[in-house]
Structures are given as structure tokens and as C-alpha cells.
Design an enzyme around this catalytic site. Structure first.
Site, PDB file in Angstrom:
ATOM      1  N   GLY A   7       0.848  -1.190   0.000  1.00  0.00           N
ATOM      2  CA  GLY A   7       0.000   0.000   0.000  1.00  0.00           C
ATOM      3  C   GLY A   7       0.878   1.232   0.000  1.00  0.00           C
ATOM      4  O   GLY A   7       2.105   1.139  -0.009  1.00  0.00           O
ATOM      5  N   GLY A   8       0.239   2.369   0.023  1.00  0.00           N
ATOM      6  CA  GLY A   8       0.962   3.630   0.008  1.00  0.00           C
ATOM      7  C   GLY A   8       1.569   3.966   1.368  1.00  0.00           C
ATOM      8  O   GLY A   8       1.295   3.318   2.375  1.00  0.00           O
ATOM      9  N   GLY A  12      -1.518   2.462   6.583  1.00  0.00           N
ATOM     10  CA  GLY A  12      -1.930   1.525   7.623  1.00  0.00           C
ATOM     11  C   GLY A  12      -1.381   0.126   7.422  1.00  0.00           C
ATOM     12  O   GLY A  12      -1.833  -0.825   8.058  1.00  0.00           O
ATOM     13  N   ALA A  31      13.379  -5.358  11.131  1.00  0.00           N
ATOM     14  CA  ALA A  31      13.499  -3.994  10.598  1.00  0.00           C
ATOM     15  C   ALA A  31      14.739  -3.966   9.703  1.00  0.00           C
ATOM     16  O   ALA A  31      15.859  -3.872  10.193  1.00  0.00           O
ATOM     17  CB  ALA A  31      13.632  -2.993  11.742  1.00  0.00           C
ATOM     18  N   HIS A  51       7.047   1.820  16.634  1.00  0.00           N
ATOM     19  CA  HIS A  51       6.550   0.490  16.288  1.00  0.00           C
ATOM     20  C   HIS A  51       6.640  -0.447  17.488  1.00  0.00           C
ATOM     21  O   HIS A  51       5.734  -1.242  17.729  1.00  0.00           O
ATOM     22  CB  HIS A  51       7.324  -0.078  15.103  1.00  0.00           C
ATOM     23  CG  HIS A  51       6.876   0.454  13.785  1.00  0.00           C
ATOM     24  ND1 HIS A  51       6.329  -0.340  12.823  1.00  0.00           N
ATOM     25  CD2 HIS A  51       6.889   1.705  13.267  1.00  0.00           C
ATOM     26  CE1 HIS A  51       6.020   0.398  11.752  1.00  0.00           C
ATOM     27  NE2 HIS A  51       6.361   1.632  12.008  1.00  0.00           N
ATOM     28  N   ARG A  55       3.606  -2.897  19.666  1.00  0.00           N
ATOM     29  CA  ARG A  55       3.672  -4.358  19.639  1.00  0.00           C
ATOM     30  C   ARG A  55       3.723  -4.948  21.042  1.00  0.00           C
ATOM     31  O   ARG A  55       4.169  -4.297  21.979  1.00  0.00           O
ATOM     32  CB  ARG A  55       4.912  -4.799  18.865  1.00  0.00           C
ATOM     33  CG  ARG A  55       4.909  -4.337  17.439  1.00  0.00           C
ATOM     34  CD  ARG A  55       6.023  -4.975  16.647  1.00  0.00           C
ATOM     35  NE  ARG A  55       7.330  -4.896  17.251  1.00  0.00           N
ATOM     36  CZ  ARG A  55       8.275  -4.046  16.890  1.00  0.00           C
ATOM     37  NH1 ARG A  55       8.050  -3.174  15.931  1.00  0.00           N
ATOM     38  NH2 ARG A  55       9.441  -4.049  17.473  1.00  0.00           N
ATOM     39  N   GLU A  63      17.205  -5.942  13.842  1.00  0.00           N
ATOM     40  CA  GLU A  63      17.618  -4.989  12.822  1.00  0.00           C
ATOM     41  C   GLU A  63      18.671  -5.684  11.965  1.00  0.00           C
ATOM     42  O   GLU A  63      19.790  -5.914  12.414  1.00  0.00           O
ATOM     43  CB  GLU A  63      18.209  -3.733  13.462  1.00  0.00           C
ATOM     44  CG  GLU A  63      17.214  -2.919  14.250  1.00  0.00           C
ATOM     45  CD  GLU A  63      17.842  -1.690  14.860  1.00  0.00           C
ATOM     46  OE1 GLU A  63      18.388  -0.861  14.099  1.00  0.00           O
ATOM     47  OE2 GLU A  63      17.797  -1.572  16.093  1.00  0.00           O
TER      48      GLU A  63
END
Length: 176
Positions: A7-8, A12, A31, A51, A55, A63
Site C-alpha cells: 500500500g501507500g 496503515g 526492521a 513500532h 507491539r 535490525e
């Protein structure tokens, strides 16, 4: 189950991807952007922190740019957020931004082929987040066009290795 969520920007996608693992404690959140040790970017650090707050505390955060390793590692589910930052890291790491298109595609293939193979072989649940590109204006700079074209390739290849693709627009989800 393997799902690609696209999505953009700020559509979301991440929240939807995280909701797919609601109630699960065994999730590795990957990540794949710059690591804090390599590039202490305060904006990136703030994004990771935001983020983490969303969670469950039982989810681990990794990472790394080694998505193949992250997908094949033993353990529970994996959530990769996002393939666009991974692509940027790959191009940066290979110093491929200004190289000819054939060299850029070869550089990407060296990283993407093993990832797609790992997705096809793993029995782990995997959710991968990516940006949908190419729906608007043609970027005026070469780097923007390179990114758009290569991420389109990444998205197609990863989608083919997934069971489902979810398109997120304005917080709404369409299963393709």
C-alpha cells in the site's frame, strides 16, 4: 501462511500486518533498514521506537538486512517491515544507485533470489510489508525511478512466493 502487505505510505500497512499476528507471542519483527550501529539516524530510531510501543513486549526486534537469514531462522512467525527500506539498504550497501541498470538488476538478484527461495521453502508464518509504487507521477530524479522500478520487481517476486497479498488503502484492506 505467507502474506505480502502492500500500500501507500502511511496507509496503515504496518498496523494491518501486526494485526495478522494478534495474540501471538512468538513473533520476530525484522526492521531491514539502517542499523543503529551503522547509521544512528534519529528519525529511523524514532520510527522503530514507535513500532515497538505498538507491539506486544514478547515480540523480538531484529535490525538486519539479512532477510533470507531472518526468514529461515528457527522459531515462530516473522514480520518484515519493510521491503522498501531493505531495497534501499541493498542498493546503498552495493553502491548500486549510479550503476547501469543491468548492474543494478544483477545486484538486486543476488539478494532477492535467495530471499524468494527461502520464502518458498520455509514453514514459518511470514508477513512482509512493502510500499506500492508507480501509481502516480514519474519521479523526476534517476534514483527515484531506479527505486520505483526495482521495488516493483521485488514486490512481484515476493508476491509470487506468498499465499496472499493484501492491499491497504486509507486503513482499509483489500485481499487480492
Amino acid at each position: 501462511m505467507k502474506v505480502l502487505v502492500t500500500g501507500g505510505v502511511r496507509s496503515g500497512k504496518s498496523a494491518h500486518a501486526e494485526s495478522l499476528y494478534a495474540g501471538r507471542a512468538d513473533v520476530a519483527y525484522v526492521a531491514p533498514g539502517p542499523t543503529a550501529a551503522e547509521d544512528p539516524d534519529p528519525d529511523w530510531a524514532a520510527r522503530l521506537a514507535a513500532h515497538r510501543l505498538r507491539r506486544p513486549p514478547t515480540w523480538s526486534t531484529l535490525e538486519t538486512r539479512d532477510l533470507t537469514g531472518a526468514v529461515t531462522a528457527a522459531g515462530g512467525a516473522v514480520l518484515v517491515d519493510c521491503l522498501g527500506t531493505w531495497l534501499t539498504a541493498v542498493l546503498d550497501g552495493d553502491r548500486a544507485w549510479d550503476r547501469p541498470a543491468a548492474a543494478q538488476h544483477a545486484s538486486l538478484a543476488a539478494h532477492l533470489d535467495p530471499l524468494v527461495a527461502a520464502l518458498g521453502a520455509t514453514t514459518r508464518d511470514a508477513v512482509l510489508v512493502t510500499n506500492e509504487v508507480g501509481l502516480g507521477v514519474v519521479p523526476s530524479h534517476r534514483s527515484g525511478r531506479v527505486f520505483r522500478d526495482l521495488l516493483g520487481t521485488v514486490n512481484q517476486r515476493v508476491a509470487a512466493a506468498c499465499d496472499e497479498v493484501h492491499l491497504v488503502v486509507a486503513g482499509r484492506v483489500l485481499r487480492l
